[in-house]
Design an enzyme around this catalytic site. Sequence first.
Site, PDB file in Angstrom:
ATOM      1  N   CYS A 117       0.705  -1.397   0.049  1.00 13.92           N
ATOM      2  CA  CYS A 117       0.001   0.154   0.141  1.00 13.92           C
ATOM      3  C   CYS A 117       0.740   1.305   0.086  1.00 13.92           C
ATOM      4  O   CYS A 117       0.352   2.253  -0.331  1.00 13.92           O
ATOM      5  CB  CYS A 117      -0.841  -0.027   1.392  1.00 13.92           C
ATOM      6  SG  CYS A 117      -1.871  -1.391   1.263  1.00 13.92           S
ATOM      7  N   HIS A 260      -3.390   7.082   2.342  1.00 11.54           N
ATOM      8  CA  HIS A 260      -3.819   5.830   1.930  1.00 11.54           C
ATOM      9  C   HIS A 260      -5.131   5.416   2.261  1.00 11.54           C
ATOM     10  O   HIS A 260      -5.505   5.779   3.487  1.00 11.54           O
ATOM     11  CB  HIS A 260      -2.827   5.027   2.328  1.00 11.54           C
ATOM     12  CG  HIS A 260      -3.105   3.482   2.196  1.00 11.54           C
ATOM     13  ND1 HIS A 260      -3.623   2.833   0.941  1.00 11.54           N
ATOM     14  CD2 HIS A 260      -3.231   2.224   2.985  1.00 11.54           C
ATOM     15  CE1 HIS A 260      -4.180   1.762   1.095  1.00 11.54           C
ATOM     16  NE2 HIS A 260      -3.787   1.321   2.206  1.00 11.54           N
ATOM     17  N   ASN A 290     -10.022  -0.478  -0.045  1.00  8.03           N
ATOM     18  CA  ASN A 290      -8.551  -0.176  -0.078  1.00  8.03           C
ATOM     19  C   ASN A 290      -8.050  -0.655  -1.204  1.00  8.03           C
ATOM     20  O   ASN A 290      -8.273  -1.812  -1.718  1.00  8.03           O
ATOM     21  CB  ASN A 290      -8.030  -1.136   1.180  1.00  8.03           C
ATOM     22  CG  ASN A 290      -6.790  -0.976   1.303  1.00  8.03           C
ATOM     23  OD1 ASN A 290      -5.745  -0.707   0.378  1.00  8.03           O
ATOM     24  ND2 ASN A 290      -6.082  -1.227   2.363  1.00  8.03           N
TER      25      ASN A 290
HETATM   26  O1  UT7 Z   1      -3.756  -0.961   3.893  1.00  5.97           O
HETATM   27  C1  UT7 Z   1      -2.937  -1.210   4.728  1.00  5.97           C
HETATM   28  C2  UT7 Z   1      -3.358  -2.450   5.427  1.00  5.97           C
HETATM   29  N1  UT7 Z   1      -4.700  -2.438   5.838  1.00  5.97           N
HETATM   30  C3  UT7 Z   1      -5.123  -1.906   7.019  1.00  5.97           C
HETATM   31  O2  UT7 Z   1      -4.812  -0.699   7.174  1.00  5.97           O
HETATM   32  C4  UT7 Z   1      -6.459  -2.346   7.831  1.00  5.97           C
HETATM   33  C5  UT7 Z   1      -6.022  -2.027   9.097  1.00  5.97           C
HETATM   34  N2  UT7 Z   1      -7.245  -2.764  10.219  1.00  5.97           N
HETATM   35  C6  UT7 Z   1      -8.430  -2.341   9.896  1.00  5.97           C
HETATM   36  O3  UT7 Z   1      -8.789  -1.505   9.270  1.00  5.97           O
HETATM   37  C7  UT7 Z   1      -9.267  -3.025  10.879  1.00  5.97           C
HETATM   38  O4  UT7 Z   1      -8.691  -3.785  12.023  1.00  5.97           O
HETATM   39  C8  UT7 Z   1     -10.259  -4.130  10.515  1.00  5.97           C
HETATM   40  C9  UT7 Z   1     -11.418  -3.254   9.699  1.00  5.97           C
HETATM   41  C10 UT7 Z   1      -9.707  -4.859   9.502  1.00  5.97           C
HETATM   42  C11 UT7 Z   1     -11.196  -4.674  11.445  1.00  5.97           C
HETATM   43  O5  UT7 Z   1     -11.955  -3.696  12.546  1.00  5.97           O
HETATM   44  P1  UT7 Z   1     -11.590  -4.023  14.014  1.00  5.97           P
HETATM   45  O6  UT7 Z   1     -12.550  -2.880  14.783  1.00  5.97           O
HETATM   46  O7  UT7 Z   1     -10.130  -3.901  14.199  1.00  5.97           O
HETATM   47  O8  UT7 Z   1     -12.374  -5.266  14.331  1.00  5.97           O
HETATM   48  P2  UT7 Z   1     -11.797  -6.689  14.822  1.00  5.97           P
HETATM   49  O9  UT7 Z   1     -10.749  -7.210  14.177  1.00  5.97           O
HETATM   50  O10 UT7 Z   1     -11.133  -6.181  16.348  1.00  5.97           O
HETATM   51  O11 UT7 Z   1     -12.920  -7.544  14.861  1.00  5.97           O
HETATM   52  C12 UT7 Z   1     -14.208  -7.264  16.033  1.00  5.97           C
HETATM   53  C13 UT7 Z   1     -15.149  -8.189  15.673  1.00  5.97           C
HETATM   54  C14 UT7 Z   1     -14.567  -9.814  15.614  1.00  5.97           C
HETATM   55  O12 UT7 Z   1     -15.676 -10.492  16.278  1.00  5.97           O
HETATM   56  P3  UT7 Z   1     -15.480 -10.839  18.038  1.00  5.97           P
HETATM   57  O13 UT7 Z   1     -14.270 -11.522  18.054  1.00  5.97           O
HETATM   58  O14 UT7 Z   1     -15.440  -9.671  18.599  1.00  5.97           O
HETATM   59  O15 UT7 Z   1     -16.671 -11.707  18.069  1.00  5.97           O
HETATM   60  C15 UT7 Z   1     -14.662 -10.095  14.237  1.00  5.97           C
HETATM   61  O16 UT7 Z   1     -14.675 -11.312  14.187  1.00  5.97           O
HETATM   62  O17 UT7 Z   1     -15.934  -8.092  14.311  1.00  5.97           O
HETATM   63  C16 UT7 Z   1     -15.830  -9.562  13.706  1.00  5.97           C
HETATM   64  N3  UT7 Z   1     -15.681  -9.246  12.289  1.00  5.97           N
HETATM   65  C17 UT7 Z   1     -16.676  -9.206  11.614  1.00  5.97           C
HETATM   66  N4  UT7 Z   1     -18.097  -8.977  11.699  1.00  5.97           N
HETATM   67  C18 UT7 Z   1     -18.754  -8.697  10.673  1.00  5.97           C
HETATM   68  C19 UT7 Z   1     -14.711  -9.127  11.506  1.00  5.97           C
HETATM   69  N5  UT7 Z   1     -14.794  -8.924  10.303  1.00  5.97           N
HETATM   70  C20 UT7 Z   1     -16.114  -8.693  10.019  1.00  5.97           C
HETATM   71  C21 UT7 Z   1     -16.943  -8.708   9.090  1.00  5.97           C
HETATM   72  N6  UT7 Z   1     -18.178  -8.749   9.365  1.00  5.97           N
HETATM   73  N7  UT7 Z   1     -16.703  -8.417   7.728  1.00  5.97           N
END
Ligand code: UT7
Length: 334
Positions: A117, A260, A290
Site C-alpha cells: 500500500c 492511503h 482499499n
Molecule cells: O492497507 C494497509 C493495511 N490494512 C489496514 O490498514 C487495515 C487495518 N485494520 C483495520 O482496518 C481494522 O482492524 C479492520 C477493519 C480490519 C477490523 O476492524 P476492528 O474494529 O479492528 O475489528 P476486529 O478485528 O477487532 O474484529 C471485531 C469483531 C470480531 O468479532 P469478535 O471476536 O469480537 O466476536 C470479528 O470476528 O468483528 C468481527 N468481524 C466481522 N464482523 C462482521 C471481522 N470482520 C467482520 C465482518 N463482518 N466483515
Amino acid sequence: MIPASAPIVVRGTGSYAPEKVLTNGDLSRLVDTSDEWILTRTGIRERRIAADHEAASDLAVRAGAAALAAANLPPDKVDLVIVATITPDMPFPSTACLVQHKLGIPRAVCFDVEAACSGFIYVLDLAANLIRAGRFHTALVIGTEKLSSILDWTDRTTCVLFGDGAGAVVLGAGSPAEAGFGILGSHLGSDGAQADLLHMPGGGSRLPATPESLGDRMHFLKMKGREVFKIAVRVMEQSALDLLAAHNLEPHQVDCVIPHQANLRIIELLASRLDLPLEKFFINLDRYGNTSAASIPLALDEAVRGGRVRPGDLVLMPAFGAGLTWGASLIRWS
Ligand code: UT7
C-alpha cells in the site's frame, strides 16, 4: 543536463476503476457480514471489481493513458515506466514492461516496485530522484492492483476491505519558473520484522503452488487487522511530521491530505493526531475500499480533476502497508 536543484513536477494525472461495483449488501450475501458492520468499522460502502479479462496491466494502461493525455505528452517522450503493485499480471516479466508495450512507448526503462500500500509513495520518490539525478527526463509512475484476484472470498475479515483500480502520474523536470513547486520530498520507512502481519504466504519460492498449498488457502492475502491498524496510525503520523519538519513546515500549512485509503477510522485518528480538520482530507474509500498501491494515485487524480487540489496547494500523501512499509510525500502543486 537537468540541474540538481530543478523542480520535479507532476505534468498530468490519470486513473481507472473497473465498471463492476460490489456493494456491502452484495458481500453480505457471500459471507457473514453486514452493511452496518463494514460501514461503521471501515467507512467503505462499495468497491470495484475488475472483469475476468482485466489484469493489473490493463487497469494500469487505462490510468497511464489518461495521465499522458492530461500531460499532453506523446508516448515516445516517456523514458521511464515504474509500476507499483502486489498483484502483477504474472511473477515475470514486470507489469511495467507489459504496460510499456500496450501504451506504445518505444524506448523506456521499465520495472516494478513491490511495497504494497506504500508502493505509490515509494515509486514517486524513486522516479523523482532518478529524474533529478539526470538519468531520465520523463517518468510514467503507476499504482495498479487487481486485489480481487488474491482475496479469500470466504474470509470476512479481509474480503470486505479491498478493491481493484489504478492511478498514474507523469513526472518531469520543471522550468526555473517552477522553482519551489512539484515534489518537495518524501519520507520512507520499512520494518521486515513485522512481515507476517500482512502477507500472502503462497506462490513465491518459499511456497510454490501445490495441491496442498491451494487446499490450505495459502495463495490469498492474510492480515492481522487489529495490529496493523494501531501501527498504521502511529507510523503515518510520524512520517508526516518528520517530512513536514524537514521542510520547515507545520501540519496546519497543508492544504490537502491525500492519505492511503484503508479505513476511515485510521484517517480520522490521523487527522486528530495532526490536529487537522477532516475536511482537509480527500477521502474516496467509501466508493473504492482499499486499493493498495492504487489508492493514493486514484484519489490524487480525483482530487485534481474535482478541483480539490489547485495550483499552489501543499499536498501531503501519507501511506502504510505490508512489509511493513510506510512513508509520506509532499507536493507543492503546480
Ligand atoms: O492497507 C494497509 C493495511 N490494512 C489496514 O490498514 C487495515 C487495518 N485494520 C483495520 O482496518 C481494522 O482492524 C479492520 C477493519 C480490519 C477490523 O476492524 P476492528 O474494529 O479492528 O475489528 P476486529 O478485528 O477487532 O474484529 C471485531 C469483531 C470480531 O468479532 P469478535 O471476536 O469480537 O466476536 C470479528 O470476528 O468483528 C468481527 N468481524 C466481522 N464482523 C462482521 C471481522 N470482520 C467482520 C465482518 N463482518 N466483515
